[in-house]
Scaffold this active site. Structure first.
Site, PDB file in Angstrom:
ATOM      1  N   SER A 107       0.600  -1.180  -0.006  1.00  0.00           N
ATOM      2  CA  SER A 107       0.052  -0.009   0.067  1.00  0.00           C
ATOM      3  C   SER A 107       0.846   1.373  -0.076  1.00  0.00           C
ATOM      4  O   SER A 107       0.454   2.325   0.456  1.00  0.00           O
ATOM      5  CB  SER A 107      -1.028  -0.117   1.311  1.00  0.00           C
ATOM      6  N   LYS A 126       0.808  -5.957   4.993  1.00  0.00           N
ATOM      7  CA  LYS A 126       1.225  -6.850   6.182  1.00  0.00           C
ATOM      8  C   LYS A 126       1.075  -6.159   7.604  1.00  0.00           C
ATOM      9  O   LYS A 126       1.011  -6.768   8.471  1.00  0.00           O
ATOM     10  CB  LYS A 126       2.539  -7.537   6.276  1.00  0.00           C
ATOM     11  N   ALA A 164       9.373   9.222   2.704  1.00  0.00           N
ATOM     12  CA  ALA A 164      10.160   9.976   1.554  1.00  0.00           C
ATOM     13  C   ALA A 164      10.329  11.544   1.941  1.00  0.00           C
ATOM     14  O   ALA A 164       9.145  12.043   2.374  1.00  0.00           O
ATOM     15  CB  ALA A 164       9.458   9.851   0.370  1.00  0.00           C
ATOM     16  N   GLY A 166      12.836  14.205   0.485  1.00  0.00           N
ATOM     17  CA  GLY A 166      13.159  15.197  -0.537  1.00  0.00           C
ATOM     18  C   GLY A 166      12.266  15.569  -1.494  1.00  0.00           C
ATOM     19  O   GLY A 166      11.917  16.609  -2.052  1.00  0.00           O
ATOM     20  N   GLU A 202      19.046  18.277  -5.576  1.00  0.00           N
ATOM     21  CA  GLU A 202      19.706  17.122  -4.814  1.00  0.00           C
ATOM     22  C   GLU A 202      21.051  16.659  -5.612  1.00  0.00           C
ATOM     23  O   GLU A 202      21.321  16.952  -6.480  1.00  0.00           O
ATOM     24  CB  GLU A 202      18.741  16.069  -4.634  1.00  0.00           C
ATOM     25  N   HIS A 224      22.383   5.869   2.113  1.00  0.00           N
ATOM     26  CA  HIS A 224      22.009   7.409   2.126  1.00  0.00           C
ATOM     27  C   HIS A 224      23.123   7.715   2.900  1.00  0.00           C
ATOM     28  O   HIS A 224      23.580   7.299   3.988  1.00  0.00           O
ATOM     29  CB  HIS A 224      20.659   7.564   2.701  1.00  0.00           C
ATOM     30  N   ARG A 272      25.062   9.928  -4.707  1.00  0.00           N
ATOM     31  CA  ARG A 272      25.190   9.400  -3.315  1.00  0.00           C
ATOM     32  C   ARG A 272      26.292   8.710  -2.879  1.00  0.00           C
ATOM     33  O   ARG A 272      26.892   8.108  -2.086  1.00  0.00           O
ATOM     34  CB  ARG A 272      23.722   8.498  -3.201  1.00  0.00           C
ATOM     35  N   HIS A 291      19.430   2.264   2.444  1.00  0.00           N
ATOM     36  CA  HIS A 291      18.271   3.349   2.062  1.00  0.00           C
ATOM     37  C   HIS A 291      17.514   2.753   0.967  1.00  0.00           C
ATOM     38  O   HIS A 291      16.049   2.905   1.103  1.00  0.00           O
ATOM     39  CB  HIS A 291      19.091   4.613   1.768  1.00  0.00           C
ATOM     40  N   GLU A 305      10.024  -0.283  -5.469  1.00  0.00           N
ATOM     41  CA  GLU A 305      11.234  -0.539  -4.935  1.00  0.00           C
ATOM     42  C   GLU A 305      11.670  -2.021  -5.235  1.00  0.00           C
ATOM     43  O   GLU A 305      12.546  -2.562  -5.284  1.00  0.00           O
ATOM     44  CB  GLU A 305      11.483   0.009  -3.470  1.00  0.00           C
ATOM     45  N   ARG A 360      21.111   4.798  -7.969  1.00  0.00           N
ATOM     46  CA  ARG A 360      19.725   5.562  -8.349  1.00  0.00           C
ATOM     47  C   ARG A 360      19.954   6.882  -8.102  1.00  0.00           C
ATOM     48  O   ARG A 360      20.504   7.436  -7.080  1.00  0.00           O
ATOM     49  CB  ARG A 360      18.479   4.914  -7.399  1.00  0.00           C
TER      50      ARG A 360
HETATM   51  P1  FAD Z   1       6.668   0.784   0.059  1.00  0.00           P
HETATM   52  O1  FAD Z   1       6.093   2.144   0.067  1.00  0.00           O
HETATM   53  O2  FAD Z   1       7.743   0.650   0.911  1.00  0.00           O
HETATM   54  O3  FAD Z   1       5.409  -0.186   0.302  1.00  0.00           O
HETATM   55  C1  FAD Z   1       5.427  -1.508   0.577  1.00  0.00           C
HETATM   56  C2  FAD Z   1       4.308  -2.181   0.711  1.00  0.00           C
HETATM   57  O4  FAD Z   1       4.327  -3.436   0.949  1.00  0.00           O
HETATM   58  C3  FAD Z   1       3.822  -1.802   2.411  1.00  0.00           C
HETATM   59  O5  FAD Z   1       2.481  -1.604   2.485  1.00  0.00           O
HETATM   60  C4  FAD Z   1       4.066  -3.057   2.928  1.00  0.00           C
HETATM   61  O6  FAD Z   1       3.407  -3.385   4.198  1.00  0.00           O
HETATM   62  C5  FAD Z   1       3.855  -4.133   2.052  1.00  0.00           C
HETATM   63  N1  FAD Z   1       4.424  -5.549   2.142  1.00  0.00           N
HETATM   64  C6  FAD Z   1       5.866  -5.775   2.174  1.00  0.00           C
HETATM   65  N2  FAD Z   1       5.697  -7.152   2.323  1.00  0.00           N
HETATM   66  C7  FAD Z   1       4.583  -7.798   2.466  1.00  0.00           C
HETATM   67  C8  FAD Z   1       3.976  -8.914   2.533  1.00  0.00           C
HETATM   68  N3  FAD Z   1       4.713 -10.164   2.676  1.00  0.00           N
HETATM   69  N4  FAD Z   1       2.476  -9.299   2.627  1.00  0.00           N
HETATM   70  C9  FAD Z   1       1.936  -7.937   2.652  1.00  0.00           C
HETATM   71  N5  FAD Z   1       2.354  -6.932   2.330  1.00  0.00           N
HETATM   72  C10 FAD Z   1       3.554  -6.632   2.176  1.00  0.00           C
HETATM   73  N6  FAD Z   1      12.329   8.253  -3.096  1.00  0.00           N
HETATM   74  C11 FAD Z   1      12.119   9.283  -3.477  1.00  0.00           C
HETATM   75  O7  FAD Z   1      12.085   9.154  -5.207  1.00  0.00           O
HETATM   76  N7  FAD Z   1      12.142  10.662  -3.030  1.00  0.00           N
HETATM   77  C12 FAD Z   1      12.697  10.832  -2.043  1.00  0.00           C
HETATM   78  O8  FAD Z   1      12.653  11.949  -1.366  1.00  0.00           O
HETATM   79  C13 FAD Z   1      12.680   9.611  -1.182  1.00  0.00           C
HETATM   80  N8  FAD Z   1      12.838   9.640   0.262  1.00  0.00           N
HETATM   81  C14 FAD Z   1      13.132   8.556   1.168  1.00  0.00           C
HETATM   82  C15 FAD Z   1      13.212   8.732   2.212  1.00  0.00           C
HETATM   83  C16 FAD Z   1      13.418   7.664   3.109  1.00  0.00           C
HETATM   84  C17 FAD Z   1      13.497   7.795   4.630  1.00  0.00           C
HETATM   85  C18 FAD Z   1      12.970   6.216   2.537  1.00  0.00           C
HETATM   86  C19 FAD Z   1      12.983   4.954   3.374  1.00  0.00           C
HETATM   87  C20 FAD Z   1      12.841   6.144   1.194  1.00  0.00           C
HETATM   88  C21 FAD Z   1      12.882   7.277   0.442  1.00  0.00           C
HETATM   89  N9  FAD Z   1      12.524   7.125  -1.053  1.00  0.00           N
HETATM   90  C22 FAD Z   1      12.561   8.456  -1.640  1.00  0.00           C
HETATM   91  C23 FAD Z   1      12.476   5.912  -1.612  1.00  0.00           C
HETATM   92  C24 FAD Z   1      10.995   5.904  -1.709  1.00  0.00           C
HETATM   93  O9  FAD Z   1      10.258   6.437  -0.941  1.00  0.00           O
HETATM   94  C25 FAD Z   1      10.502   4.351  -2.005  1.00  0.00           C
HETATM   95  O10 FAD Z   1      11.187   3.705  -2.879  1.00  0.00           O
HETATM   96  C26 FAD Z   1       9.125   4.250  -2.476  1.00  0.00           C
HETATM   97  O11 FAD Z   1       8.512   4.993  -1.479  1.00  0.00           O
HETATM   98  C27 FAD Z   1       8.725   2.670  -2.651  1.00  0.00           C
HETATM   99  O12 FAD Z   1       7.625   2.540  -2.708  1.00  0.00           O
HETATM  100  P2  FAD Z   1       6.811   1.127  -2.906  1.00  0.00           P
HETATM  101  O13 FAD Z   1       5.432   1.444  -3.090  1.00  0.00           O
HETATM  102  O14 FAD Z   1       7.502   0.410  -3.907  1.00  0.00           O
HETATM  103  O15 FAD Z   1       6.952   0.497  -1.559  1.00  0.00           O
HETATM  104  C1  SIN Z   2      16.509  12.344   0.259  1.00  0.00           C
HETATM  105  O1  SIN Z   2      15.693  13.125   0.809  1.00  0.00           O
HETATM  106  O2  SIN Z   2      17.497  12.532   0.610  1.00  0.00           O
HETATM  107  C2  SIN Z   2      16.131  11.002  -0.161  1.00  0.00           C
HETATM  108  C3  SIN Z   2      15.732  11.196  -1.557  1.00  0.00           C
HETATM  109  C4  SIN Z   2      15.789   9.736  -2.021  1.00  0.00           C
HETATM  110  O3  SIN Z   2      16.000   8.791  -1.677  1.00  0.00           O
HETATM  111  O4  SIN Z   2      15.508   9.672  -3.512  1.00  0.00           O
END
Ligand code: FAD
Ligand code: SIN
Length: 533
Positions: A10, A35, A46, A48, A115, A243, A291, A352, A376, A387
């Site tokens: 989600s 989960k 996220a 930035g 960035e 990171h 990075r 990260h 991701e 990345r």
């Molecule tokens: P997520 O948002 O991680 O969602 C994963 C989902 O899968 C969750 O709901 C979880 O519960 C579910 N799940 C996992 N395993 C299971 C399972 N076995 N059963 C059921 N559900 C499961 N990226 C940028 O582009 N810009 C930014 O500024 C940036 N800043 C960041 C800052 C931080 C602190 C972090 C951690 C990451 C950042 N990133 C940024 C990276 C970016 O946020 C992520 O890569 C992106 O949000 C991933 O989205 P997603 O939908 O793939 O996964």
């Molecule tokens: C950050 O805000 O520095 C994280 C950005 C990213 O992971 O893309």
């Protein structure tokens, strides 16, 4: 139980896809499983923002494409880079229409942040909590769709494929098919079969494999491990992005608070223990180098000075500006006793982002039929060996859209398979006697990965890690065969698999490129190839 579209996750990837298929197919059922609590995702953290060419007068697709390739160190897939960057603005427009807010300048135009690795200011952001704002908007939108069913506290354990029907499935089986999943309902503690015509994995990253990470607890690489077990293709797992600047707090393990790169974009300067601004020794782009370069420079400075962190000096950023752009960081630092207008912030690199993952094509299709992967957990070819900052939210939205386009056409030709899927076989298992067997193995895994498969690697460390992981694997498999399944045990098992894939990828990659730096092979190999496992 059955559904037309089954979405696991989600975060931005899962929700964007679910909204689109639900709107396009109002007569079809869409089920989103997660989960944990619905909003507990990497997306929520996220900071930035989202990199996008917003203003073609001052920026161009060509520049964003070039920056992505430079960061990716020669390993990005050119067609994928081009399509993500060119389709990105349309996807951003959509999420704005769904209600996501981004900061604006006084004249009403969007405020664009800067960035590392970007040649222009092109990061759309909402203060320093962009991800939380996007997640809020997506959840608000999805709750308005009556054909979407959202369920939290459902842990997906495994994909259902021909393997569960008694057929031999190997990596060379040509038509592995996904019929749905086995999922542990955490309310009843029962493993249920969920059939789906189309399944989409949006399970996020795997930062929890390391001792310190910016990722929340959910980031345990479950999707990658499940696809690997189902004999699907996984690639480029060795490219783990650290990171450079997570807040350092002595003795802290697990999730570390991020200090966004945008702080350096606003003028923050990295200093070592002597107070020297050291980045100019490493790269002409100084604090705004990509990075991998900044994280390695910090790692080196920490080793030279025997310290556990370096400093981020933000005293040159006017307080009013810092408060406006980074209110959450300001508040968190204050709670930790750091006044950024007077004190420097102690920072250290933390795991990260996973650049590799489940191999997908330009429509988000995996090597397993009827299974898509986005976000991701996927490896689309955009990031290559490293990345570019803020490219992942963009990638998730672009590929959620592409998977939607492909899967709604595919859906027309699909019906529920009338096959007998066997109930989950829990024969011979009993309740775990000692939780410490799981918690201790997790600590060992995180230790091994951080010490031997971290920012700087070498052959001895990697081989040592592989041996330790073999042992952990063997012990955990025994536990798995004899113990009733729990999320903790499944996550441990998944993280050991992911640790193994990262380590194997690192062993096979006999060069230094992007995020993978091996002192025994300090140069790049002329062979440009992904490592597929
Ligand atoms: P997520 O948002 O991680 O969602 C994963 C989902 O899968 C969750 O709901 C979880 O519960 C579910 N799940 C996992 N395993 C299971 C399972 N076995 N059963 C059921 N559900 C499961 N990226 C940028 O582009 N810009 C930014 O500024 C940036 N800043 C960041 C800052 C931080 C602190 C972090 C951690 C990451 C950042 N990133 C940024 C990276 C970016 O946020 C992520 O890569 C992106 O949000 C991933 O989205 P997603 O939908 O793939 O996964
Ligand atoms: C950050 O805000 O520095 C994280 C950005 C990213 O992971 O893309």
């Amino acid at each position: 139980m059955q559904t037309d579209f089954l979405v696991i996750g989600s975060g931005i990837a899962g929700l964007t896809y679910a909204i689109k298929v639900a709107e396009a197919c109002p007569d079809k059922k869409v089920w989103v499983l997660t989960k944990s609590q619905t909003e507990e995702t990497n997306t929520k953290y996220a900071q930035g923002g989202i990199a996008v060419v917003h203003d073609p007068e001052h920026d161009s697709f060509a520049k964003h494409i070039e920056d992505t390739h430079i960061a990716g160190d020669g390993l990005c897939t050119p067609e994928v880079v081009e399509l993500v960057i060119k389709e990105g603005p349309q996807r951003v427009k959509e999420i704005i229409e769904w209600g996501a807010r981004f900061d604006r300048e006084k004249d009403g135009d969007y405020a664009l942040g800067r960035e590392g690795g970007h040649s222009e200011s092109r990061i759309l952001h909402y203060k320093d909590v962009t991800g939380a704002e996007m997640e809020r908007a997506l959840l608000h939108k999805i709750h308005q769709l009556s054909n979407v069913h959202m369920t939290s506290d459902y842990f997906v354990v495994d994909l259902v494929t021909q393997h569960h029907l008694g057929f031999l499935v190997t990596k060379s089986t040509p038509d592995i098919q996904c019929y749905g999943v086995y999922a542990l309902n955490l309310a009843t503690n029962r493993i249920e079969i969920i059939r789906a015509k189309i399944t989409l994995f949006a399970t996020g990253g795997n930062g929890q494999v390391y001792r310190t990470t910016t990722n929340p607890n959910i980031a345990t690489g479950d999707g990658v491990a499940m696809v690997y077990r189902a004999k699907g293709r996984i690639e480029n797992m060795e490219f783990i992005q650290f990171h450079p600047t997570a807040l350092y707090q002595a003795g802290q393990k697990g999730q570390a608070f991020l200090i966004t790169e945008a702080v350096r974009g606003d003028g923050g300067i990295l200093r070592n223990h002597k107070g020297e601004a050291f980045m100019e020794k490493y790269d002409e782009r100084k604090d705004l180098a990509p990075r991998d370069i900044v994280a390695r420079a910090i790692d080196n400075e920490m080793k030279i000075h025997g310290t556990e962190h370096v400093w981020l000096d933000c005293k040159g950023i006017p307080t009013e500006q810092f408060l406006k752009h980074f209110p959450n960081i300001h508040q968190t630092c204050l709670k930790a006793g750091i006044d950024v207008s007077k004190d420097m912030i102690p920072v250290a690199p933390a795991a990260h982002y996973s650049c590799g993952g489940i191999k997908t094509d330009e429509w988000g299709r995996t090597s397993i039929k009827q299974l898509y992967a986005v976000g991701e957990c996927a490896s689309t070819g955009l990031h290559g060996a490293n990345r570019l900052a803020s490219n992942s939210l963009l990638e998730a939205m672009v590929f959620a859209h592409r998977s939607f386009v492909h899967s709604i056409t595919a859906m027309n030709e699909l019906s529920y398979d009338h096959i007998e899927i066997p109930e989950w076989d829990a024969k011979g298992t009993s309740a775990p006697r000692e939780m410490i067997l799981i918690t201790q193995s997790l600590k060992e895994l995180q230790q091994v990965m951080s010490d031997y498969v971290g920012i700087v690697r070498n052959n001895v460390r990697l081989e040592r890690a592989a041996r330790r992981l073999d042992l952990l694997w063997e012990e955990t498999e025994n536990l798995y065969k004899n113990t009733v399944i729990s999320p903790q045990l499944m996550e441990l098992r998944n993280m050991i698999t992911v640790g193994y894939l990262i380590t194997k990828g690192a062993i096979f990659r006999k060069e230094s490129r992007g995020l993978h730096y091996n002192t025994d092979y300090p140069h790049k190999s002329p062979l440009l190839q992904p490592i597929v496992l």
